[in-house]
Design a protein around this motif. Structure first.
Motif, short mmCIF file in Angstrom:
data_model
loop_
_atom_site.label_atom_id
_atom_site.label_comp_id
_atom_site.label_asym_id
_atom_site.label_seq_id
_atom_site.Cartn_x
_atom_site.Cartn_y
_atom_site.Cartn_z
N ARG A 52 -4.13 -12.89 12.68
CA ARG A 52 -4.14 -11.65 13.44
C ARG A 52 -2.70 -11.37 13.89
O ARG A 52 -2.00 -12.31 14.30
CB ARG A 52 -5.04 -11.78 14.67
CG ARG A 52 -6.47 -12.11 14.32
CD ARG A 52 -7.30 -12.23 15.56
NE ARG A 52 -7.81 -10.93 15.97
CZ ARG A 52 -8.88 -10.34 15.43
NH1 ARG A 52 -9.55 -10.96 14.49
NH2 ARG A 52 -9.29 -9.18 15.85
N PRO A 53 -2.25 -10.10 13.80
CA PRO A 53 -0.87 -9.80 14.18
C PRO A 53 -0.53 -10.32 15.60
O PRO A 53 0.60 -10.76 15.85
CB PRO A 53 -0.80 -8.28 14.11
CG PRO A 53 -1.88 -7.89 13.17
CD PRO A 53 -2.97 -8.92 13.29
N ALA A 54 -1.52 -10.30 16.49
CA ALA A 54 -1.26 -10.76 17.86
C ALA A 54 -0.92 -12.24 17.91
O ALA A 54 -0.12 -12.68 18.74
CB ALA A 54 -2.51 -10.49 18.73
N ASP A 55 -1.52 -13.03 16.99
CA ASP A 55 -1.34 -14.49 17.05
C ASP A 55 0.09 -14.91 16.74
O ASP A 55 0.53 -15.97 17.18
CB ASP A 55 -2.28 -15.19 16.05
CG ASP A 55 -3.72 -15.08 16.50
OD1 ASP A 55 -3.95 -14.73 17.69
OD2 ASP A 55 -4.62 -15.32 15.67
N VAL A 56 0.76 -14.09 15.98
CA VAL A 56 2.10 -14.48 15.58
C VAL A 56 3.16 -13.68 16.36
O VAL A 56 4.34 -13.77 16.08
CB VAL A 56 2.22 -14.35 14.03
CG1 VAL A 56 2.49 -12.94 13.59
CG2 VAL A 56 3.22 -15.33 13.48
N PHE A 79 6.03 -5.54 23.88
CA PHE A 79 4.88 -6.22 24.48
C PHE A 79 5.06 -6.44 25.98
O PHE A 79 4.10 -6.72 26.69
CB PHE A 79 4.65 -7.58 23.80
CG PHE A 79 4.40 -7.46 22.32
CD1 PHE A 79 3.22 -6.89 21.85
CD2 PHE A 79 5.34 -7.89 21.40
CE1 PHE A 79 2.98 -6.77 20.47
CE2 PHE A 79 5.11 -7.77 20.03
CZ PHE A 79 3.93 -7.21 19.57
N LYS A 80 6.30 -6.36 26.43
CA LYS A 80 6.60 -6.61 27.85
C LYS A 80 6.98 -5.27 28.46
O LYS A 80 8.08 -4.76 28.18
CB LYS A 80 7.78 -7.58 27.91
CG LYS A 80 7.82 -8.47 29.09
CD LYS A 80 8.95 -9.47 28.87
CE LYS A 80 9.10 -10.34 30.06
NZ LYS A 80 10.27 -11.22 29.90
N GLU A 84 -4.09 -5.67 19.79
CA GLU A 84 -5.12 -6.10 20.75
C GLU A 84 -4.56 -6.23 22.17
O GLU A 84 -4.97 -7.11 22.93
CB GLU A 84 -5.74 -7.43 20.31
CG GLU A 84 -6.29 -7.39 18.88
CD GLU A 84 -6.75 -8.76 18.42
OE1 GLU A 84 -7.77 -9.23 18.96
OE2 GLU A 84 -6.11 -9.36 17.54
N THR A 85 -3.59 -5.40 22.49
CA THR A 85 -3.04 -5.36 23.85
C THR A 85 -2.29 -4.04 24.01
O THR A 85 -1.96 -3.39 23.02
CB THR A 85 -2.08 -6.56 24.09
OG1 THR A 85 -1.75 -6.62 25.46
CG2 THR A 85 -0.81 -6.47 23.28
N GLU A 86 -2.03 -3.66 25.26
CA GLU A 86 -1.28 -2.43 25.51
C GLU A 86 0.18 -2.62 25.10
O GLU A 86 0.84 -3.54 25.60
CB GLU A 86 -1.29 -2.10 27.00
CG GLU A 86 -2.56 -1.43 27.49
CD GLU A 86 -2.73 -0.03 26.92
OE1 GLU A 86 -1.80 0.79 27.05
OE2 GLU A 86 -3.81 0.22 26.33
N VAL A 87 0.67 -1.79 24.18
CA VAL A 87 2.08 -1.88 23.80
C VAL A 87 2.74 -0.51 23.96
O VAL A 87 2.05 0.51 24.07
CB VAL A 87 2.25 -2.34 22.33
CG1 VAL A 87 1.66 -3.72 22.10
CG2 VAL A 87 1.63 -1.33 21.34
N GLN A 88 4.04 -0.51 23.97
CA GLN A 88 4.81 0.73 23.90
C GLN A 88 5.49 0.76 22.54
O GLN A 88 5.92 -0.30 22.04
CB GLN A 88 5.89 0.76 24.98
CG GLN A 88 5.37 0.69 26.39
CD GLN A 88 4.73 1.99 26.82
OE1 GLN A 88 5.24 3.06 26.49
NE2 GLN A 88 3.61 1.90 27.51
N ARG A 121 -0.06 9.58 19.37
CA ARG A 121 -1.17 8.69 18.94
C ARG A 121 -0.70 7.27 18.64
O ARG A 121 -1.51 6.34 18.59
CB ARG A 121 -1.84 9.26 17.68
CG ARG A 121 -2.69 10.50 17.92
CD ARG A 121 -3.56 10.81 16.72
NE ARG A 121 -2.82 11.18 15.53
CZ ARG A 121 -2.52 12.44 15.16
NH1 ARG A 121 -2.89 13.47 15.90
NH2 ARG A 121 -1.85 12.67 14.04
N LEU A 122 0.61 7.11 18.42
CA LEU A 122 1.09 5.79 17.95
C LEU A 122 0.79 4.67 18.94
O LEU A 122 0.44 3.56 18.54
CB LEU A 122 2.59 5.83 17.68
CG LEU A 122 3.03 6.53 16.40
CD1 LEU A 122 4.55 6.42 16.25
CD2 LEU A 122 2.34 5.93 15.17
N THR A 123 0.93 4.95 20.22
CA THR A 123 0.68 3.89 21.22
C THR A 123 -0.73 3.35 21.05
O THR A 123 -0.95 2.15 21.08
CB THR A 123 0.83 4.47 22.65
OG1 THR A 123 2.02 5.22 22.68
CG2 THR A 123 0.86 3.39 23.70
N GLY A 124 -1.68 4.25 20.85
CA GLY A 124 -3.07 3.83 20.67
C GLY A 124 -3.24 3.00 19.40
O GLY A 124 -3.86 1.94 19.42
#
Ligand SMILES: Cc1ncc(COP(=O)(O)O)c(C=O)c1O
Length: 358
Positions: free
Chosen positions: A185-189, A216-217, A48-52, A38-41
């Motif tokens: 937002r966590p994504a912004d930083v 993120f990559k 706010e993006t697909e991460v691993q 569930r962590l990936t979700g």
């Protein structure tokens, strides 16, 4: 009464409860359990993006393994002198990358900037095969001295890194305190500012022992499965790491805990700036700050049982104060009242420059 480190705090009750629940019955091993899956979700939603996501048990493992995906053995990581990866990990990033170098720079006011990146890259040009090649930049958010990078500051470093084909890693051992401090937002930083891989800390802010490497990559994730196993950080009973991270994110516990710790630090700082014989390094943005105290203030604090790191000379000490998710207001009040009681109400008759860490 402990302001020594957020590592001295215990485990948040919600996380303890999640561990107890995870203890019932069997679950798949080596990450083949429901919570790990569930962590990936959870993290993809948060960022706010697909991460691993790769759970590990220590910040040192998260940093070293992250950097090993970005840096070849002949490469280097640009970071500050005071960076945990440089000063406090016993060469683990160099070890896990197979020999990479740390290019440590002094920085300005405890922060790295794009000019530092440009300078190190120029000094170690790709045309000169005699030189180790800069391959990544690592920034600490919240910084080791309590510094906070704005999304724009990270963005400028990210742009410089990309211009030269370098990866950008963030040591987020105190990421929650930073996000709470900026209120972004966590994504912004992170990825929106160019961060490729993040060591997302949880232990200092309420987990028992759990950190997440957030990738993120996507191409960086490929080798991490193998690197983590080789490093001995693939826990057979991984569910116990994963449920900590899951509970940490649930109902924004990570942010609530960090806001509390930061709030306690603000209360301390508000009181300290009023005392003429105390010198605060900077307005704290998170849960950590440095302060200079004359010896006549250090002594009564120690006598009252307050524990914090400090070093100094016959006149004054530099103290590092850290609050945690469970710091009690009563502790803060007592700390402040002792300082007020023993303050002499005027500047001490000696200069109080900040002393380098011994
Ligand atoms: C900024 C920073 N990064 C990483 C770490 C590493 O954490 P650990 O001790 O879990 O390896 C710490 C721990 O103090 C830290 O302060």
């Amino acid at each position: 009464m402990n302001f020594a480190s957020d590592n001295t705090a215990g485990c948040a009750p919600d996380i303890m409860a999640a561990l107890a629940r995870a203890n019932a019955g069997p679950a798949g091993a080596y990450g083949n359990d429901a919570a790990t899956k569930r962590l990936t979700g959870h993290f993809s939603e948060l960022f706010e993006t697909e991460v691993q996501v790769f759970p590990v048990a220590t910040g040192t493992a998260a940093n070293s393994l992250s950097l090993s995906t970005l840096v070849p053995p002949y490469g280097g990581v640009i970071c500050l002198d005071q960076a945990h990866i440089h000063e406090d990990e016993c060469g683990a990033p160099e070890f896990f990358s197979g020999g990479a170098r740390i290019f440590n720079v002094p920085g300005k006011r405890g922060k790295l900037d794009a000019a530092d990146v440009e300078r190190v890259v120029k000094l170690n040009s790709a045309a000169n095969f005699h030189r180790m090649q800069p391959a990544a930049v690592s920034v600490t958010q919240l910084g080791e001295g309590g510094e906070l990078y704005s999304p724009d500051e990270i963005g400028a470093i990210g742009e410089a890194a990309k211009r030269h084909g370098l990866g950008l890693h963030m040591d987020g051992a105190r990421f929650a305190n930073a996000v709470a401090g900026i209120n972004c937002r966590p994504a912004d930083v992170t990825w929106r500012a160019g961060v490729d891989i993040l060591s997302f800390g949880a232990t200092k802010n309420g987990a028992w022992a759990a950190e997440a490497i957030v990738v993120f990559k996507p191409e960086l994730a490929r080798s991490l499965l193998y690197r983590r196993q080789r490093a001995g950080h693939t826990f057979s009973k991984m569910r116990f790491l994963s449920v900590q991270l899951e509970a940490y994110l649930a109902q924004d516990l990570w942010l609530r805990n960090a806001r509390h710790a930061n709030g306690m630090m603000s209360r301390i700082a508000e009181a300290l700036v009023e005392l003429p014989d105390v010198r605060l390094l900077d307005r704290p943005r998170g849960n950590l700050t440095f302060v200079n105290l004359p010896v006549y203030l250090v002594e009564p604090l120690a006598k009252a049982g307050f524990v914090f790191y400090h070093w100094g000379n016959a006149n004054y000490h530099t103290a590092r104060l850290v609050t945690a998710f469970n710091t009690e207001l009563g502790q803060v009040k007592k700390f402040v009242s002792i300082l007020r009681k023993h303050s002499r109400g005027r500047k001490p008759p000696f200069a109080m420059d900040f002393l380098p860490r011994p």
